[in-house]
Design a protein around this motif. Structure first.
Motif, PDB file in Angstrom:
ATOM      1  N   GLY A 156       0.830  -1.193   0.000  1.00  0.00           N
ATOM      2  CA  GLY A 156       0.000   0.000   0.000  1.00  0.00           C
ATOM      3  C   GLY A 156       0.867   1.246   0.000  1.00  0.00           C
ATOM      4  O   GLY A 156       1.751   1.406  -0.835  1.00  0.00           O
TER       5      GLY A 156
ATOM      6  N   THR B 248       1.275 -10.190   9.168  1.00  0.00           N
ATOM      7  CA  THR B 248      -0.102  -9.717   9.362  1.00  0.00           C
ATOM      8  C   THR B 248      -0.189  -8.213   9.135  1.00  0.00           C
ATOM      9  O   THR B 248      -1.128  -7.717   8.500  1.00  0.00           O
TER      10      THR B 248
ATOM     11  N   THR C 138       0.033  -7.398   5.412  1.00  0.00           N
ATOM     12  CA  THR C 138      -1.252  -7.666   4.760  1.00  0.00           C
ATOM     13  C   THR C 138      -2.250  -6.565   5.070  1.00  0.00           C
ATOM     14  O   THR C 138      -3.017  -6.135   4.189  1.00  0.00           O
ATOM     15  N   ALA C 139      -2.247  -6.081   6.310  1.00  0.00           N
ATOM     16  CA  ALA C 139      -3.160  -4.998   6.687  1.00  0.00           C
ATOM     17  C   ALA C 139      -2.878  -3.742   5.886  1.00  0.00           C
ATOM     18  O   ALA C 139      -3.794  -3.007   5.504  1.00  0.00           O
ATOM     19  N   ASN C 140      -1.606  -3.480   5.600  1.00  0.00           N
ATOM     20  CA  ASN C 140      -1.252  -2.313   4.790  1.00  0.00           C
ATOM     21  C   ASN C 140      -1.691  -2.492   3.338  1.00  0.00           C
ATOM     22  O   ASN C 140      -2.101  -1.542   2.671  1.00  0.00           O
ATOM     23  N   LEU C 141      -1.597  -3.721   2.831  1.00  0.00           N
ATOM     24  CA  LEU C 141      -2.056  -3.980   1.469  1.00  0.00           C
ATOM     25  C   LEU C 141      -3.551  -3.747   1.339  1.00  0.00           C
ATOM     26  O   LEU C 141      -4.040  -3.263   0.306  1.00  0.00           O
ATOM     27  N   ASP C 142      -4.294  -4.073   2.405  1.00  0.00           N
ATOM     28  CA  ASP C 142      -5.751  -3.953   2.371  1.00  0.00           C
ATOM     29  C   ASP C 142      -6.239  -2.570   2.771  1.00  0.00           C
ATOM     30  O   ASP C 142      -7.433  -2.274   2.638  1.00  0.00           O
ATOM     31  N   ALA C 143      -5.348  -1.719   3.304  1.00  0.00           N
ATOM     32  CA  ALA C 143      -5.768  -0.406   3.782  1.00  0.00           C
ATOM     33  C   ALA C 143      -6.113   0.504   2.599  1.00  0.00           C
ATOM     34  O   ALA C 143      -5.498   0.410   1.531  1.00  0.00           O
ATOM     35  N   PRO C 144      -7.116   1.392   2.750  1.00  0.00           N
ATOM     36  CA  PRO C 144      -7.439   2.344   1.677  1.00  0.00           C
ATOM     37  C   PRO C 144      -6.264   3.275   1.415  1.00  0.00           C
ATOM     38  O   PRO C 144      -5.492   3.594   2.322  1.00  0.00           O
ATOM     39  N   SER C 145      -6.139   3.706   0.174  1.00  0.00           N
ATOM     40  CA  SER C 145      -4.995   4.551  -0.195  1.00  0.00           C
ATOM     41  C   SER C 145      -5.039   5.890   0.512  1.00  0.00           C
ATOM     42  O   SER C 145      -4.041   6.386   1.011  1.00  0.00           O
TER      43      SER C 145
END
Length: 231
Positions: free
Chosen positions: A188, A212, A215-222
């Motif tokens: 992200g 973990t 992965t949370a950063n990948l799924d976080a909104p830009s």
């Protein structure tokens, strides 16, 4: 009339001792006796000294081995989280690990005309007392990453628990500073690097421990670019 004993015949001489020989013999016996007493006294004094040293050593309180640094980076990450627009990474490691710092830093962007870069930084102490650093830059760039890794050169990639990381090795060949081996990945808005002087397997352990969070950063909104304080 008193009986008088005949002079004692000395076997070595085959005749009675003369008065001078008797005096010499007694003087020599006296010297040998004093010499033996001196040696005995020295041995006893040495034993007493050794015993006293042992007693002192046993009596002196033993200082406990210094504890590992105990910075609670998870707690500090919770306190810093409201100020940063990305999920902050908190390594999940065993009790044989320590931490000596955890903070948010702001650095001028190495690229002219771009905003300052804010980063979350954690210093870790491996089980064999070597250093591993974790840095998570927000909206960072390759130039910033290169500076963070002391210009270490990429050598390939490695996939750890489904996350692909770029591997780096220090190119100096002599003094590796704080970056003997390193990993980096982008998730992200976060550019993440794990580096240190510890064995590569410990650097890999730290990278694995933040999966973990990656992965949370990948799924976080830009969202919007991170704000930085400016005067």
């Amino acid at each position: 009339m008193k009986d008088t004993k005949p002079p004692r015949v000395v076997a070595e001489l085959g005749r009675p001792e003369t008065p001078q020989e008797t005096a010499d013999r007694k003087a020599e016996n006296s010297r040998l006796y004093r010499s033996r007493k001196t040696v005995n006294n020295l041995v006893l004094s040495l034993l007493a000294t050794v015993g006293l040293v042992v007693v002192i050593v046993l009596a002196v309180p033993r200082g406990e081995a210094p504890e590992r640094p105990t910075v609670d980076y998870a707690q500090l990450a919770g306190q810093a989280q409201p100020d940063l627009p990305v999920p902050l990474l908190t390594p999940e490691l065993g009790d044989d690990w320590g931490s000596n710092y955890a903070d948010v830093r702001t650095a001028a962007s190495p690229v002219a005309g771009t905003p300052d870069i804010r980063s979350w930084n954690v210093g870790l102490i491996s089980p064999d007392d070597e250093f591993v650093g974790l840095v998570q830059g927000v909206d960072a760039n390759d130039t910033w990453l290169l500076a963070e890794l002391d210009e270490a050169r990429p050598t390939g990639t490695v996939t750890i628990d489904g996350v692909e990381w770029i591997e780096y090795a220090n190119g100096s060949g002599s003094d590796d500073g704080n970056v003997a081996y390193a990993l980096s990945t982008v998730a992200g808005r976060s550019t993440i690097a794990v580096f240190g002087t510890a064995k590569p397997e410990y650097v890999l352990d730290v990278a694995r421990s933040v999966r973990t969070g990656v992965t949370a950063n990948l799924d976080a909104p830009s969202g919007a670019p991170a704000e930085t304080d400016s005067e």
